[in-house]
Design an enzyme around this catalytic site. Structure first.
Site, PDB file in Angstrom:
ATOM      1  N   GLY A 152     -10.034   2.961  -3.035  1.00  0.00           N
ATOM      2  CA  GLY A 152      -8.653   2.783  -2.608  1.00  0.00           C
ATOM      3  C   GLY A 152      -8.513   1.646  -1.617  1.00  0.00           C
ATOM      4  N   SER A 186     -13.876   6.905 -11.353  1.00  0.00           N
ATOM      5  CA  SER A 186     -14.300   5.657 -10.710  1.00  0.00           C
ATOM      6  C   SER A 186     -15.811   5.506 -10.633  1.00  0.00           C
ATOM      7  CB  SER A 186     -13.721   5.579  -9.291  1.00  0.00           C
ATOM      8  OG  SER A 186     -12.309   5.494  -9.321  1.00  0.00           O
ATOM      9  N   CYS A 238      -0.119   6.055  10.135  1.00  0.00           N
ATOM     10  CA  CYS A 238      -0.141   4.641  10.517  1.00  0.00           C
ATOM     11  C   CYS A 238       0.999   4.264  11.453  1.00  0.00           C
ATOM     12  CB  CYS A 238      -0.128   3.758   9.268  1.00  0.00           C
ATOM     13  SG  CYS A 238       1.117   4.220   8.046  1.00  0.00           S
ATOM     14  N   GLN A 259       8.378  -0.370   7.096  1.00  0.00           N
ATOM     15  CA  GLN A 259       7.014  -0.136   6.652  1.00  0.00           C
ATOM     16  C   GLN A 259       6.682  -0.804   5.318  1.00  0.00           C
ATOM     17  OE1 GLN A 259       7.318   4.308   8.544  1.00  0.00           O
ATOM     18  NE2 GLN A 259       5.630   3.968   7.124  1.00  0.00           N
ATOM     19  N   SER A 307       2.157  -1.010   1.094  1.00  0.00           N
ATOM     20  CA  SER A 307       0.758  -0.595   1.016  1.00  0.00           C
ATOM     21  C   SER A 307       0.535   0.768   1.643  1.00  0.00           C
ATOM     22  CB  SER A 307      -0.146  -1.628   1.682  1.00  0.00           C
ATOM     23  OG  SER A 307       0.293  -1.920   2.998  1.00  0.00           O
ATOM     24  N   ARG A 336      11.237   1.866   4.215  1.00  0.00           N
ATOM     25  CA  ARG A 336      10.288   1.074   3.423  1.00  0.00           C
ATOM     26  C   ARG A 336      10.932  -0.276   3.115  1.00  0.00           C
ATOM     27  NH1 ARG A 336       5.346   2.607   3.291  1.00  0.00           N
ATOM     28  NH2 ARG A 336       5.625   4.550   2.118  1.00  0.00           N
ATOM     29  N   HIS A 365       3.214  -2.955   9.245  1.00  0.00           N
ATOM     30  CA  HIS A 365       4.395  -2.184   9.630  1.00  0.00           C
ATOM     31  C   HIS A 365       5.023  -2.793  10.883  1.00  0.00           C
ATOM     32  CE1 HIS A 365       3.395   0.594   6.600  1.00  0.00           C
ATOM     33  NE2 HIS A 365       3.065   1.649   7.293  1.00  0.00           N
TER      34      HIS A 365
END
Length: 340
Positions: A14, A42, A132, A159, A162, A238, A245
């Protein structure tokens, strides 16, 4: 401190997992063996760790007794299942998901704010990494709160996509390319166009009308700052930025503090870069300063003309680095230095 620690990175394919591996190498963390773990689909892929290329292994088959530290960033449901198993095997988990943030026995840590809480990790063998948007805010608030006590925070976040993962980055790129090429944009379901737009909706709506993303900032600020009397009023938005951010923060303090005094506090605070000029460009933005860099950047510091004890400021940070991967690695560094 152990000379070398074996580490597992869960969610290694990720965006955050890749950043964790990159930052571990950049900061020369004292690693022994590094294991890149992800879901079965993965397995066999390769991820970069410094000059090495690691083969991704199956998380569900991994023996966590082989590692001393686990950095988890693969979603709350994955952490719910595997973090306790890892801890039971003697692996200290630093979890970047929301799964354990509100558990009273699990410390929620931002190293610039409450590093002393890392000492509480033995209760569950897990340390939680905050959201975050909360991380960059509390890094900026901490020195002010220590000086004059913050009573109230109004914050609007802007924000990057991502924060919603790699698929959201790809979707913004797709929408932008289509619109710039004059092609009609197809949006399925109830979702709004993100390209050239601003969407006041991140995560699910709660009964009080706030979204879960907004309430995370309330709950986590109280826990990290160790003060549940701080009133926090957030709006999370967003915007069509890929990384970084931004936050417009308005605070009310118990005792009067001047903008110049705030600047001096921030200038000397760990993890902060103050960029607070009044000329064009003499302020930080998510793209030009924060993206790809480690500090929390603060600018536009000024006294609130509508409140006698108010301060306004603009705060930006890379949500994948300081807002996730770097914060986790900083916690791991303190663990390695002082506890393991």
């Amino acid at each position: 401190m152990s000379d070398r620690l074996n580490i597992a990175v869960v969610g290694a394919t990720g965006v955050v997992g890749e950043a964790m591996l990159q930052i571990l190498a950049q900061r020369r963390f004292p690693v022994g063996d590094v294991y890149a773990l992800a879901s079965e689909r993965s397995v066999g892929k390769r991820v970069e760790f410094g000059k090495q290329s690691l083969v991704v292994e199956n998380l569900s088959e991994f023996d966590f007794s082989k590692v001393r530290l686990g950095l988890f960033s693969a979603g709350a449901s994955i952490s719910d299942e595997f973090a306790p198993k890892a801890a039971a095997a003697g692996c200290v988990v630093v979890d970047n998901t929301s799964r354990f943030r509100y558990d009273e026995q699990i410390p929620l840590v931002v190293p610039e704010v409450n590093p002393e809480r890392i000492a509480d990790y033995p209760a569950a063998g897990i340390i939680a990494n905050p959201n975050c948007s909360t991380i960059q805010m509390v890094v900026a608030l901490k020195p002010i709160h220590d000086a004059v006590r913050i009573r109230r925070v109004n914050v609007a976040t802007y924000q990057a996509v991502s924060g919603a993962g790699r698929s959201a980055v790809e979707e913004l790129a797709r929408q932008t390319a289509m619109l710039l090429n004059g092609r009609p944009l197809e949006i399925t379901g109830p979702h709004k166009q993100i390209a050239f737009n601003a969407i006041p909706h991140i995560d699910t709506f709660q009964e009080n009308g706030y979204t879960r993303e907004e309430m995370k900032m309330v709950w986590e600020t109280h826990k990290i700052m160790g003060d549940d009397t701080i009133a926090v009023n957030p709006t999370a938005v967003r915007i069509p930025a890929f990384f970084g951010h931004s936050e417009a923060i308005h605070i009310e303090t118990e005792n009067k503090i001047s903008a110049q005094e705030v600047r001096e506090l921030l200038r000397n605070a760990p993890g902060i870069e103050l960029l607070d000029g009044r000329e064009t460009g003499a302020y930080p933005t998510a793209v030009t300063e924060a993206s790809g860099n480690d500090p929390v950047y603060v600018g536009r510091v000024r006294e609130d003309i509508s409140h006698a004890q108010g301060i306004n400021m603009w705060v930006v940070a890379d949500n994948i680095r300081k807002g996730a991967a770097l914060n986790s690695v900083q916690i791991a560094e303190i663990l390695a230095k002082n506890y393991l």
